[in-house]
Design an enzyme around this catalytic site. Structure first.
Site, PDB file in Angstrom:
ATOM      1  N   HIS A 175      -3.372  -5.722   2.407  1.00 55.32           N
ATOM      2  CA  HIS A 175      -3.053  -5.860   3.827  1.00 55.32           C
ATOM      3  C   HIS A 175      -3.711  -7.159   4.297  1.00 55.32           C
ATOM      4  O   HIS A 175      -4.198  -7.945   3.510  1.00 55.32           O
ATOM      5  CB  HIS A 175      -3.683  -4.714   4.628  1.00 55.32           C
ATOM      6  CG  HIS A 175      -3.213  -3.357   4.265  1.00 55.32           C
ATOM      7  ND1 HIS A 175      -2.041  -2.840   4.727  1.00 55.32           N
ATOM      8  CD2 HIS A 175      -3.792  -2.382   3.520  1.00 55.32           C
ATOM      9  CE1 HIS A 175      -1.911  -1.594   4.290  1.00 55.32           C
ATOM     10  NE2 HIS A 175      -2.958  -1.287   3.550  1.00 55.32           N
TER      11      HIS A 175
ATOM     12  N   CYS B 232       0.810  -1.215   0.000  1.00 54.71           N
ATOM     13  CA  CYS B 232       0.000   0.000   0.000  1.00 54.71           C
ATOM     14  C   CYS B 232       0.854   1.281   0.000  1.00 54.71           C
ATOM     15  O   CYS B 232       1.471   1.592  -1.013  1.00 54.71           O
ATOM     16  CB  CYS B 232      -0.962  -0.063   1.178  1.00 54.71           C
ATOM     17  SG  CYS B 232      -2.391   1.008   0.968  1.00 54.71           S
TER      18      CYS B 232
ATOM     19  N   ARG C 105     -12.408   6.162  -1.327  1.00 51.88           N
ATOM     20  CA  ARG C 105     -11.467   5.133  -0.899  1.00 51.88           C
ATOM     21  C   ARG C 105     -11.952   3.774  -1.390  1.00 51.88           C
ATOM     22  O   ARG C 105     -13.152   3.511  -1.429  1.00 51.88           O
ATOM     23  CB  ARG C 105     -11.376   5.094   0.630  1.00 51.88           C
ATOM     24  CG  ARG C 105     -10.783   6.327   1.241  1.00 51.88           C
ATOM     25  CD  ARG C 105     -10.451   6.098   2.713  1.00 51.88           C
ATOM     26  NE  ARG C 105      -9.223   5.338   2.881  1.00 51.88           N
ATOM     27  CZ  ARG C 105      -8.008   5.856   2.738  1.00 51.88           C
ATOM     28  NH1 ARG C 105      -7.849   7.110   2.425  1.00 51.88           N
ATOM     29  NH2 ARG C 105      -6.937   5.105   2.912  1.00 51.88           N
TER      30      ARG C 105
END
Ligand code: GLN
Length: 239
Positions: free
Chosen positions: A191, A94, A128
């Site tokens: 993640h 990320c 997002r």
């Protein structure tokens, strides 16, 4: 044999369990009798490019990325480029992935210059991308994880993605690609942590990292019963 892991910015870049990637690499080596040395490199530390076989950089908020970016260019960028040129493995997640490319342009504020080890750039979008992701790698294997980013990453034409998106958004929500894998340089938005539930990818990284000093290495297979269960469970999560 010994695997030397250089963990970059553990205090700034460590969200959504990114540290679990280090624990997984450590444990999978320990189970096989491979020694592991973990070197943590924080703000203010400089690096010897030969000290690590595998460099790890996790994700963080924009504020942490700004801190890291300044420190990285002042104290670490040349050594990291040297390490990459010497064949070290890089796993970046990320925010760390964004800094492996040419730049990350946040919503507000200046462009953050990356290492340009990957031909890629990232621009913050208006929304997002949050949720579970599954991808298919070029060899047909699957990788699962969790994404939460506003950055849209665009790869140069010669950069191969880590995989194609099965569900989720991946690099930019437009071109169906997720992450990047060029030689020993890996970047991804996943993640989760990524490696505990993607044991094949963890072993791929270990093998490549050991190859640098020990030549071709065949890892003893592990049973991976629980790791596989976690993988399959995550693969079934669609949102
Ligand atoms: N600041 C970046 C983004 O939102 C990185 C986020 C992260 O590392 N989770 O795109």
């Amino acid at each position: 044999m010994e695997l030397r892991i250089a963990y970059l910015y553990p205090d700034q870049l460590n969200i959504y369990g990114d540290r679990g990637n280090i624990l997984t690499l450590y444990q999978r080596c320990q189970w096989r009798g491979i020694a592991v040395k973990i070197l943590t490199l924080g703000l203010g530390d400089s690096i010897d490019p030969d000290e690590g076989d595998l460099y790890f950089m996790g994700g963080g908020q924009d504020a942490q990325q700004i801190q890291v970016c300044e420190d990285m260019h002042r104290l670490k960028a040349d050594s990291l480029k040297q390490a990459a040129a010497n064949g070290a493995v890089f796993l970046t997640i990320c925010g760390g992935y964004q800094l492996l490319g040419h730049y990350y342009k946040p919503h507000n504020g200046d462009e953050l210059r990356g290492l340009s080890l990957l031909d890629a750039y990232t621009v913050a979008g208006n929304t997002r991308y949050i949720g579970n992701v599954a991808i298919e790698r070029p060899d047909g294997s699957r990788v699962v994880g969790f994404e939460n980013h506003s950055g849209r990453t665009y790869l140069g034409k010669d950069v191969t993605p880590l995989g194609k998106v099965i569900h989720g958004n991946g690099n930019n929500g437009e071109d169906g690609m997720e992450g990047a894998a060029v030689g020993n340089l890996y970047g991804t938005y996943l993640h989760g942590s990524l490696l505990p539930k993607n044991p094949a990818l963890a072993d791929e990284l270990i093998t490549r990292a050991l190859a640098r000093r020990y030549g071709s290495v065949t890892l003893t297979p592990l049973t991976d019963q629980f790791e596989q269960q976690a993988h399959d469970r995550a693969l079934a999560l669609k949102s």
